[in-house]
Motif scaffolding. Structure first.
Motif, PDB file in Angstrom:
ATOM      1  N   GLU A   1       0.810  -1.218   0.000  1.00  0.00           N
ATOM      2  CA  GLU A   1       0.000   0.000   0.000  1.00  0.00           C
ATOM      3  C   GLU A   1       0.846   1.271   0.000  1.00  0.00           C
ATOM      4  O   GLU A   1       0.307   2.363  -0.131  1.00  0.00           O
ATOM      5  CB  GLU A   1      -0.943  -0.024   1.199  1.00  0.00           C
TER       6      GLU A   1
ATOM      7  N   LEU B   1      -1.043  -6.695  -9.387  1.00  0.00           N
ATOM      8  CA  LEU B   1      -1.861  -6.608  -8.179  1.00  0.00           C
ATOM      9  C   LEU B   1      -2.099  -5.153  -7.791  1.00  0.00           C
ATOM     10  O   LEU B   1      -3.234  -4.742  -7.541  1.00  0.00           O
ATOM     11  CB  LEU B   1      -1.180  -7.351  -7.020  1.00  0.00           C
ATOM     12  N   ARG B   2      -1.048  -4.378  -7.766  1.00  0.00           N
ATOM     13  CA  ARG B   2      -1.172  -2.969  -7.388  1.00  0.00           C
ATOM     14  C   ARG B   2      -2.025  -2.186  -8.382  1.00  0.00           C
ATOM     15  O   ARG B   2      -2.701  -1.242  -7.995  1.00  0.00           O
ATOM     16  CB  ARG B   2       0.206  -2.330  -7.277  1.00  0.00           C
TER      17      ARG B   2
ATOM     18  N   GLY C   1      -4.553  -3.369  -9.889  1.00  0.00           N
ATOM     19  CA  GLY C   1      -5.930  -3.847  -9.814  1.00  0.00           C
ATOM     20  C   GLY C   1      -6.356  -4.690 -10.996  1.00  0.00           C
ATOM     21  O   GLY C   1      -7.542  -4.805 -11.291  1.00  0.00           O
ATOM     22  N   ARG C   2      -5.400  -5.311 -11.675  1.00  0.00           N
ATOM     23  CA  ARG C   2      -5.710  -6.105 -12.861  1.00  0.00           C
ATOM     24  C   ARG C   2      -5.808  -7.609 -12.595  1.00  0.00           C
ATOM     25  O   ARG C   2      -5.841  -8.393 -13.528  1.00  0.00           O
ATOM     26  CB  ARG C   2      -4.681  -5.832 -13.950  1.00  0.00           C
TER      27      ARG C   2
ATOM     28  N   ARG D   1      -8.224 -10.835  -7.588  1.00  0.00           N
ATOM     29  CA  ARG D   1      -8.326 -10.323  -6.221  1.00  0.00           C
ATOM     30  C   ARG D   1      -7.535  -9.026  -6.098  1.00  0.00           C
ATOM     31  O   ARG D   1      -6.469  -8.888  -6.686  1.00  0.00           O
ATOM     32  CB  ARG D   1      -7.801 -11.356  -5.230  1.00  0.00           C
ATOM     33  N   THR D   2      -8.056  -8.129  -5.301  1.00  0.00           N
ATOM     34  CA  THR D   2      -7.379  -6.866  -5.055  1.00  0.00           C
ATOM     35  C   THR D   2      -6.593  -6.953  -3.749  1.00  0.00           C
ATOM     36  O   THR D   2      -6.735  -7.922  -2.995  1.00  0.00           O
ATOM     37  CB  THR D   2      -8.396  -5.717  -4.936  1.00  0.00           C
TER      38      THR D   2
ATOM     39  N   ASP E   1      -9.072  -7.313  -1.025  1.00  0.00           N
ATOM     40  CA  ASP E   1      -9.581  -8.691  -0.907  1.00  0.00           C
ATOM     41  C   ASP E   1      -8.600  -9.562  -0.134  1.00  0.00           C
ATOM     42  O   ASP E   1      -8.983 -10.342   0.738  1.00  0.00           O
ATOM     43  CB  ASP E   1      -9.790  -9.320  -2.293  1.00  0.00           C
TER      44      ASP E   1
END
Length: 86
Positions: free
Chosen positions: A41, A69-70, A72-73, A76-77, A80
Motif C-alpha cells: 500500500e 496486483l497494485r 488492480g488487474r 483479487r485486489t 480482498d
C-alpha cells in the motif's frame, strides 16, 4: 430481471487458483503479512524492491505479479487479500 441476470446473480464469482503471493501469505506469520500489506500500500516501496525482499526471505514473487496486483488487474485486489489474510 431476465433469466440471464438471475442466473448471474446466483452464481458466485469465481476466484482463480491460489497465486504464489497467496501461498506466501499463507506461509507467513501475522507480523510478516502486516508488513507485506503495508509495503504493497506504500507507493514509495517499488515493485522490484518488494520482490527482492520477498525473494531474500524465501518467497518468489515476480515484479510483474506485484505490478498487476497494485494496478488492480488481478481477480483479487489488495483489499480482498487483506480481508482474507489479516
Amino acid at each position: 430481471m431476465s433469466k440471464l441476470a438471475d442466473a448471474l446473480a446466483e452464481t458466485p464469482a469465481a476466484h482463480s487458483k491460489p497465486t504464489k503471493l497467496m501461498e506466501a501469505l499463507t506461509a507467513m506469520d501475522a507480523d510478516d503479512r502486516v508488513a507485506v500489506f503495508a509495503a504493497l500500500e506504500n507507493p514509495q516501496f517499488s515493485n522490484p524492491a518488494l520482490s527482492k525482499v520477498l525473494k531474500a526471505n524465501g518467497y518468489e514473487i515476480s515484479v510483474s505479479a506485484l505490478k498487476e496486483l497494485r494496478a488492480g488487474r488481478l481477480t483479487r485486489t489488495i483489499a480482498d487479500l487483506k480481508e482474507e489474510y489479516l
